[in-house]
Write a protein that holds these residues in place. Structure first.
Motif, PDB file in Angstrom:
ATOM      1  N   ASN A   3       0.840  -1.191   0.000  1.00  0.00           N
ATOM      2  CA  ASN A   3       0.000   0.000   0.000  1.00  0.00           C
ATOM      3  C   ASN A   3       0.877   1.243   0.000  1.00  0.00           C
ATOM      4  OD1 ASN A   3      -1.717   2.191   1.174  1.00  0.00           O
ATOM      5  ND2 ASN A   3      -3.227   0.522   1.160  1.00  0.00           N
ATOM      6  N   THR A   5       0.362   4.060   1.192  1.00  0.00           N
ATOM      7  CA  THR A   5       0.306   4.829   2.429  1.00  0.00           C
ATOM      8  C   THR A   5       0.971   4.087   3.582  1.00  0.00           C
ATOM      9  OG1 THR A   5      -1.836   3.878   2.975  1.00  0.00           O
ATOM     10  CG2 THR A   5      -1.852   5.930   1.734  1.00  0.00           C
ATOM     11  N   SER A   6       1.869   3.132   3.257  1.00  0.00           N
ATOM     12  CA  SER A   6       2.441   2.273   4.291  1.00  0.00           C
ATOM     13  C   SER A   6       3.222   3.041   5.348  1.00  0.00           C
ATOM     14  CB  SER A   6       3.332   1.203   3.652  1.00  0.00           C
ATOM     15  OG  SER A   6       4.403   1.817   2.952  1.00  0.00           O
ATOM     16  N   LYS A   8       2.354   5.448   6.987  1.00  0.00           N
ATOM     17  CA  LYS A   8       1.431   5.820   8.049  1.00  0.00           C
ATOM     18  C   LYS A   8       0.853   4.606   8.751  1.00  0.00           C
ATOM     19  CE  LYS A   8      -0.141  10.030   5.688  1.00  0.00           C
ATOM     20  NZ  LYS A   8      -1.336  10.718   5.167  1.00  0.00           N
ATOM     21  N   LEU A   9       1.098   3.443   8.204  1.00  0.00           N
ATOM     22  CA  LEU A   9       0.521   2.235   8.765  1.00  0.00           C
ATOM     23  C   LEU A   9       1.290   1.773  10.000  1.00  0.00           C
ATOM     24  CD1 LEU A   9      -0.073   0.275   5.451  1.00  0.00           C
ATOM     25  CD2 LEU A   9      -1.845   1.262   6.916  1.00  0.00           C
ATOM     26  N   LEU A  28      -3.191  -5.069  15.484  1.00  0.00           N
ATOM     27  CA  LEU A  28      -3.301  -3.634  15.192  1.00  0.00           C
ATOM     28  C   LEU A  28      -3.209  -2.809  16.467  1.00  0.00           C
ATOM     29  CD1 LEU A  28      -6.098  -3.388  12.467  1.00  0.00           C
ATOM     30  CD2 LEU A  28      -3.750  -2.567  12.267  1.00  0.00           C
ATOM     31  N   LEU A  39      -4.741   7.277  11.492  1.00  0.00           N
ATOM     32  CA  LEU A  39      -4.368   6.148  10.651  1.00  0.00           C
ATOM     33  C   LEU A  39      -5.106   6.164   9.313  1.00  0.00           C
ATOM     34  CD1 LEU A  39      -4.528   3.370  13.377  1.00  0.00           C
ATOM     35  CD2 LEU A  39      -2.447   4.258  12.319  1.00  0.00           C
ATOM     36  N   PRO A  43      -7.155   0.298   8.726  1.00  0.00           N
ATOM     37  CA  PRO A  43      -6.838   0.023  10.132  1.00  0.00           C
ATOM     38  C   PRO A  43      -7.605   0.924  11.095  1.00  0.00           C
ATOM     39  CG  PRO A  43      -4.981   1.079   9.045  1.00  0.00           C
ATOM     40  CD  PRO A  43      -5.947   0.703   7.973  1.00  0.00           C
ATOM     41  N   TYR A 159      -3.020  -2.984   5.951  1.00  0.00           N
ATOM     42  CA  TYR A 159      -3.239  -2.670   7.357  1.00  0.00           C
ATOM     43  C   TYR A 159      -1.948  -2.389   8.113  1.00  0.00           C
ATOM     44  CZ  TYR A 159      -7.988  -4.549   6.771  1.00  0.00           C
ATOM     45  OH  TYR A 159      -9.279  -4.775   6.362  1.00  0.00           O
ATOM     46  N   PHE A 160      -0.838  -2.991   7.652  1.00  0.00           N
ATOM     47  CA  PHE A 160       0.425  -2.894   8.372  1.00  0.00           C
ATOM     48  C   PHE A 160       1.562  -2.493   7.438  1.00  0.00           C
ATOM     49  CE2 PHE A 160      -1.938  -6.259  10.666  1.00  0.00           C
ATOM     50  CZ  PHE A 160      -1.869  -5.775  11.964  1.00  0.00           C
ATOM     51  N   ASP A 161       2.518  -1.835   8.020  1.00  0.00           N
ATOM     52  CA  ASP A 161       3.815  -1.647   7.367  1.00  0.00           C
ATOM     53  C   ASP A 161       4.690  -2.797   7.860  1.00  0.00           C
ATOM     54  OD1 ASP A 161       6.123  -0.810   6.200  1.00  0.00           O
ATOM     55  OD2 ASP A 161       6.459   0.899   7.536  1.00  0.00           O
TER      56      ASP A 161
END
Length: 401
Positions: A3, A5-6, A8-9, A28, A39, A43, A159-161
Motif C-alpha cells: 500500500n 500509504t504504508s 502511516k501504517l 493492530l 491512521l 486500520p 493494514y500494516f507496514d
C-alpha cells in the motif's frame, strides 16, 4: 503490491503478525501508539470498531458512552470511520443508532462522570433503551470480527507496514529463519505470504507454536502451547463459513474438542474426555441451542442422556452396568418429575412415581430420597462411591428448599 500509504501504517514484523493468531486484528491495537484517527482508512475503521465491540460486549452501550464519549479522539466521526471499511459498512447501522442516541443521553453521562463513582444507576436506566440493539449485536459481532480477520489476511499490507525480508519474493517459495523475544522460528512463504507451516520454538523444552494456512487463506490452523508448557490448544477456522473447531490437550491426552462458529457461537458437537481417554460428555448444538446432551461413566458406559422435546427436557439415566436408572422430565425452571426409578438389578423402586429415588451421579456416587407422585419430598442425601455422605438437601413437591 504494498500500500502506498504504508509509512502511516502501524509497523510490525511477520513473526509478530503470525503470533497474534487466531485474532489477527488484535495485532493492530498492539502496534498502534497515539490516536486511531490519524491512521489510514482500513486500520482506523477496524480499531474503532474493535473498541465499540469491546465496550458493548463488556458492559453495553452505557459503558461505551461512559468510557469513550467524553475522551475518545474522533468519537463524533466513528460512524464515518467505520463506514469506510468494505466489511463494516453493512453493519454501520449499529454504530449509527448508538451515536444518534448519544445526544439524548449525554447529560446523564456527564452527570455520572461528575459524580466520580461507577454509575450503576446510569447503566440501569439505559439498559431498556438499548437492550434490543445489544441482543442483535451479540448475535453477529463475533462473525464480524472473523470477517475482518479474513479481509486483513487477504491483504495484510493494507493494514500494516510489515518489515520486508530479503529472501522473500512476490513469487515462489522461501524458508526464513527468525528470532525474537522468547522464540526462535522458521517461516515458510509462498508467493510473498507466510502460508506455513510457520513454527515458533518456545524455551528449551522443544515445545512449539505452529500457524499455517491453505494457499487461498480461507483456512487457518493455529496450535499453541498452553500454560506450564504441557497443555496445547489447536484452533481451526474456515473463514468463508466462519466454521471453527477447537481442541484442548491437557498433557495427558485430549481434554475436549468442539465445533462452533467464529470461536464463540456453539454449533455442532462438543465433547470432553476423562483422563483415561474415554468420553466424558457429548453435547449437540444448533443455532446456539442445546439439542442433546450425554454424560458417560469413566468406563465409557452412558450415564445420562437429555434432549429437548416439545418444550420439555427429557432425561434418562443409566447405572454403570447399562441398566436404566431413572426417566424424568422437566420444563424450564419447574421441578423435575420422575416417571421411573430402577435399582441396578432392574427392581422397580418407585411404582407409579411413589417410593424410593436412588439415582446415579458421577464418579460412582449416588443420591437417595423419597418420591411422591414423581416428585422429590423430604431429605435427599448424596453419597460418594465408598458410601460416605457427600451432602444433603431438602425438597418439597420437587423443589429444593
Amino acid at each position: 503490491m504494498k500500500n502506498m500509504t504504508s509509512k502511516k501504517l502501524p509497523a510490525i514484523s511477520w513473526p509478530q503478525f503470525l503470533l497474534s493468531a487466531p485474532y489477527f486484528t488484535s495485532a493492530l491495537s498492539d502496534s498502534v501508539s497515539g490516536s486511531f484517527s490519524d491512521l489510514p482508512a482500513l486500520p482506523r475503521a477496524v480499531l474503532y470498531w474493535d473498541l465499540f465491540d469491546a465496550e458493548i460486549s463488556n458492559g453495553g452501550v452505557a459503558q461505551y458512552f461512559y468510557n469513550q464519549a467524553l475522551s475518545l479522539p474522533g468519537f463524533d466521526q466513528v460512524p464515518e470511520f467505520v463506514a469506510a471499511h468494505p466489511v463494516l459498512n453493512q453493519y454501520r447501522h449499529f454504530v449509527d443508532e448508538v451515536h444518534k442516541a448519544w445526544y439524548d443521553v449525554s447529560e446523564q453521562v456527564h452527570a455520572a462522570e461528575d459524580e466520580g463513582d461507577w454509575p450503576e444507576e446510569l447503566f440501569k436506566s439505559l439498559k431498556p433503551k438499548f437492550e434490543a440493539l445489544e441482543t442483535a449485536f451479540f448475535a453477529i459481532n463475533h462473525d464480524i470480527s472473523q470477517a475482518l480477520n479474513a479481509h486483513l489476511l487477504g491483504d495484510p499490507h493494507a493494514y500494516f507496514d510489515i518489515a520486508p525480508l530479503d529472501d522473500v519474493t512476490a513469487n515462489g517459495l522461501a524458508w526464513i529463519e527468525c528470532r525474537g523475544k522468547g522464540f526462535r522460528g522458521k517461516l515458510r512463504f509462498v508467493d510473498g505470504f507466510p502460508v506455513g507451516p510457520n513454527v515458533f520454538e518456545r524455551g528449551n523444552n522443544g515445545e512449539c507454536d505452529v500457524v499455517w494456512f491453505s494457499r487461498d487463506r480461507q483456512i487457518m490452523v493455529c496450535e499453541r502451547v498452553g500454560e506450564g508448557g504441557k497443555a496445547r490448544n489447536r484452533d481451526t477456522i474456515h473463514y468463508p463459513s466462519f466454521r471453527t473447531h477447537q481442541m484442548r490437550f491437557n498433557g495427558v491426552g485430549l481434554e475436549s474438542q468442539s465445533d462452533g462458529r467464529s470461536f464463540w457461537y456453539k454449533e455442532g458437537l462438543h465433547e470432553s474426555y476423562h483422563d483415561n481417554g474415554c468420553i466424558k460428555s457429548s453435547k449437540l448444538y444448533a443455532a446456539g441451542n442445546e439439542l442433546v446432551m450425554e454424560y458417560f461413566h469413566k468406563s465409557g458406559q452412558l450415564m445420562m442422556r437429555t434432549e429437548q422435546h416439545e418444550g420439555q427436557q427429557c432425561c434418562v439415566r443409566y447405572w454403570p452396568n447399562g441398566q436404566i436408572n431413572t426417566r424424568s422430565t422437566k420444563e424450564d425452571a419447574h421441578e423435575e418429575r420422575y416417571q421411573q426409578c430402577f435399582a441396578e438389578d432392574g427392581t422397580d423402586l418407585a411404582p407409579n412415581g411413589n417410593g424410593t429415588l436412588r439415582q446415579t451421579i458421577s464418579d460412582g456416587g449416588w443420591c437417595e430420597g423419597r418420591l411422591v407422585d414423581g416428585l422429590l419430598e423430604g431429605e435427599v442425601t448424596c453419597h460418594k462411591k465408598d458410601g460416605s455422605l457427600d451432602g444433603k438437601a431438602f425438597f418439597k413437591r420437587g423443589r429444593d428448599n
